[in-house]
Motif scaffolding. Structure first.
Motif, PDB file in Angstrom:
ATOM      1  N   GLY A 132     -37.761  -9.387   6.904  1.00 23.23           N
ATOM      2  CA  GLY A 132     -37.537  -9.862   5.540  1.00 23.23           C
ATOM      3  C   GLY A 132     -36.957  -8.795   4.634  1.00 23.23           C
ATOM      4  O   GLY A 132     -37.044  -8.886   3.417  1.00 23.23           O
ATOM      5  N   VAL A 133     -36.348  -7.770   5.235  1.00 21.36           N
ATOM      6  CA  VAL A 133     -35.749  -6.663   4.487  1.00 21.36           C
ATOM      7  C   VAL A 133     -34.244  -6.883   4.426  1.00 21.36           C
ATOM      8  O   VAL A 133     -33.596  -7.103   5.453  1.00 21.36           O
ATOM      9  N   ASP A 151     -41.318  -0.347   2.092  1.00 19.17           N
ATOM     10  CA  ASP A 151     -42.582  -0.066   2.769  1.00 19.17           C
ATOM     11  C   ASP A 151     -43.038  -1.271   3.595  1.00 19.17           C
ATOM     12  O   ASP A 151     -44.164  -1.735   3.488  1.00 19.17           O
ATOM     13  N   VAL A 152     -42.112  -1.774   4.419  1.00 21.56           N
ATOM     14  CA  VAL A 152     -42.377  -2.885   5.322  1.00 21.56           C
ATOM     15  C   VAL A 152     -42.318  -2.337   6.748  1.00 21.56           C
ATOM     16  O   VAL A 152     -41.374  -1.637   7.107  1.00 21.56           O
ATOM     17  N   THR A 153     -43.323  -2.662   7.543  1.00 22.40           N
ATOM     18  CA  THR A 153     -43.373  -2.199   8.927  1.00 22.40           C
ATOM     19  C   THR A 153     -43.388  -3.400   9.858  1.00 22.40           C
ATOM     20  O   THR A 153     -44.069  -4.395   9.601  1.00 22.40           O
ATOM     21  N   ILE A 154     -42.618  -3.281  10.960  1.00 19.97           N
ATOM     22  CA  ILE A 154     -42.518  -4.359  11.938  1.00 19.97           C
ATOM     23  C   ILE A 154     -42.369  -3.733  13.325  1.00 19.97           C
ATOM     24  O   ILE A 154     -41.848  -2.623  13.448  1.00 19.97           O
ATOM     25  N   LEU A 187     -40.614   4.740  13.777  1.00 19.51           N
ATOM     26  CA  LEU A 187     -39.299   5.073  13.255  1.00 19.51           C
ATOM     27  C   LEU A 187     -39.267   4.672  11.790  1.00 19.51           C
ATOM     28  O   LEU A 187     -39.587   3.531  11.450  1.00 19.51           O
ATOM     29  N   THR A 188     -38.916   5.610  10.914  1.00 22.48           N
ATOM     30  CA  THR A 188     -38.800   5.306   9.495  1.00 22.48           C
ATOM     31  C   THR A 188     -37.331   5.265   9.134  1.00 22.48           C
ATOM     32  O   THR A 188     -36.575   6.188   9.441  1.00 22.48           O
ATOM     33  N   ILE A 189     -36.939   4.171   8.474  1.00 20.04           N
ATOM     34  CA  ILE A 189     -35.549   3.961   8.081  1.00 20.04           C
ATOM     35  C   ILE A 189     -35.486   3.827   6.570  1.00 20.04           C
ATOM     36  O   ILE A 189     -36.166   2.980   5.982  1.00 20.04           O
ATOM     37  N   ASN A 190     -34.691   4.690   5.940  1.00 20.43           N
ATOM     38  CA  ASN A 190     -34.501   4.652   4.495  1.00 20.43           C
ATOM     39  C   ASN A 190     -33.248   3.847   4.179  1.00 20.43           C
ATOM     40  O   ASN A 190     -32.179   4.111   4.711  1.00 20.43           O
ATOM     41  N   LEU A 191     -33.415   2.847   3.320  1.00 20.36           N
ATOM     42  CA  LEU A 191     -32.298   1.997   2.929  1.00 20.36           C
ATOM     43  C   LEU A 191     -31.611   2.559   1.694  1.00 20.36           C
ATOM     44  O   LEU A 191     -32.244   3.176   0.842  1.00 20.36           O
ATOM     45  N   TYR A 192     -30.323   2.344   1.632  1.00 22.46           N
ATOM     46  CA  TYR A 192     -29.544   2.728   0.453  1.00 22.46           C
ATOM     47  C   TYR A 192     -29.398   1.510  -0.437  1.00 22.46           C
ATOM     48  O   TYR A 192     -29.391   0.381   0.040  1.00 22.46           O
ATOM     49  N   SER A 193     -29.225   1.740  -1.697  1.00 19.02           N
ATOM     50  CA  SER A 193     -28.953   0.652  -2.631  1.00 19.02           C
ATOM     51  C   SER A 193     -27.606   0.921  -3.265  1.00 19.02           C
ATOM     52  O   SER A 193     -27.459   1.830  -4.082  1.00 19.02           O
ATOM     53  N   ASP A 194     -26.613   0.144  -2.871  1.00 17.10           N
ATOM     54  CA  ASP A 194     -25.249   0.308  -3.388  1.00 17.10           C
ATOM     55  C   ASP A 194     -24.882  -0.958  -4.158  1.00 17.10           C
ATOM     56  O   ASP A 194     -24.729  -2.024  -3.577  1.00 17.10           O
ATOM     57  N   THR A 195     -24.755  -0.836  -5.458  1.00 12.77           N
ATOM     58  CA  THR A 195     -24.483  -1.995  -6.302  1.00 12.77           C
ATOM     59  C   THR A 195     -23.096  -2.587  -6.062  1.00 12.77           C
ATOM     60  O   THR A 195     -22.817  -3.686  -6.517  1.00 12.77           O
ATOM     61  N   ASN A 196     -22.229  -1.874  -5.348  1.00 14.35           N
ATOM     62  CA  ASN A 196     -20.895  -2.416  -5.049  1.00 14.35           C
ATOM     63  C   ASN A 196     -20.951  -3.481  -3.972  1.00 14.35           C
ATOM     64  O   ASN A 196     -20.012  -4.235  -3.800  1.00 14.35           O
ATOM     65  N   TRP A 197     -22.040  -3.548  -3.201  1.00 14.69           N
ATOM     66  CA  TRP A 197     -22.151  -4.551  -2.145  1.00 14.69           C
ATOM     67  C   TRP A 197     -23.104  -5.587  -2.612  1.00 14.69           C
ATOM     68  O   TRP A 197     -23.534  -6.465  -2.156  1.00 14.69           O
ATOM     69  N   VAL A 199     -41.300   0.104  13.361  1.00 13.61           N
ATOM     70  CA  VAL A 199     -40.201   0.454  12.461  1.00 13.61           C
ATOM     71  C   VAL A 199     -40.644   0.215  11.025  1.00 13.61           C
ATOM     72  O   VAL A 199     -41.062  -0.891  10.667  1.00 13.61           O
ATOM     73  N   ARG A 200     -40.547   1.265  10.221  1.00 12.20           N
ATOM     74  CA  ARG A 200     -40.937   1.196   8.801  1.00 12.20           C
ATOM     75  C   ARG A 200     -39.680   1.322   7.953  1.00 12.20           C
ATOM     76  O   ARG A 200     -38.911   2.276   8.103  1.00 12.20           O
ATOM     77  N   PHE A 201     -39.467   0.353   7.069  1.00  7.71           N
ATOM     78  CA  PHE A 201     -38.325   0.362   6.160  1.00  7.71           C
ATOM     79  C   PHE A 201     -38.772   0.817   4.775  1.00  7.71           C
ATOM     80  O   PHE A 201     -39.704   0.251   4.207  1.00  7.71           O
TER      81      PHE A 201
END
Length: 79
Positions: A30-31, A11-14, A69-79, A5-7
């Motif tokens: 650690g993501v 760019d962290v893979t585990i 599996l590549t997973i793209n994270l969102y960055s939402d400043t409201n959270w 799994v790549r985040f």
């Protein structure tokens, strides 16, 4: 069965097991993924699975059928 799994954008893979919750895989790597309700209702923990759906990581497990599996994270400043 093990899945790589790549985040992104970190760019962290585990290595993870099929059926393991995505949120827990991210924590082990650690993501940071923001969370809110931890029940999939607030959508704070949404991630985008490459070539797949947008899912709530708190209630979604690593799916079968992937070697990587590549997973793209969102960055939402409201959270």
């Amino acid at each position: 069965m093990s899945v790589s799994v790549r985040f992104l954008p970190d760019d962290v893979t585990i290595e993870a097991e099929v059926g393991e919750p995505i949120l827990l895989v991210a924590e082990r790597a650690g993501v940071f993924i923001a969370t809110g309700c931890l029940m999939g209702s607030c959508h704070a923990c949404e991630v985008d699975i490459e070539n797949g759906p947008t899912v709530c990581s708190c209630i979604t497990a690593v799916p079968a059928g992937y070697e990587q599996l590549t997973i793209n994270l969102y960055s939402d400043t409201n959270w």
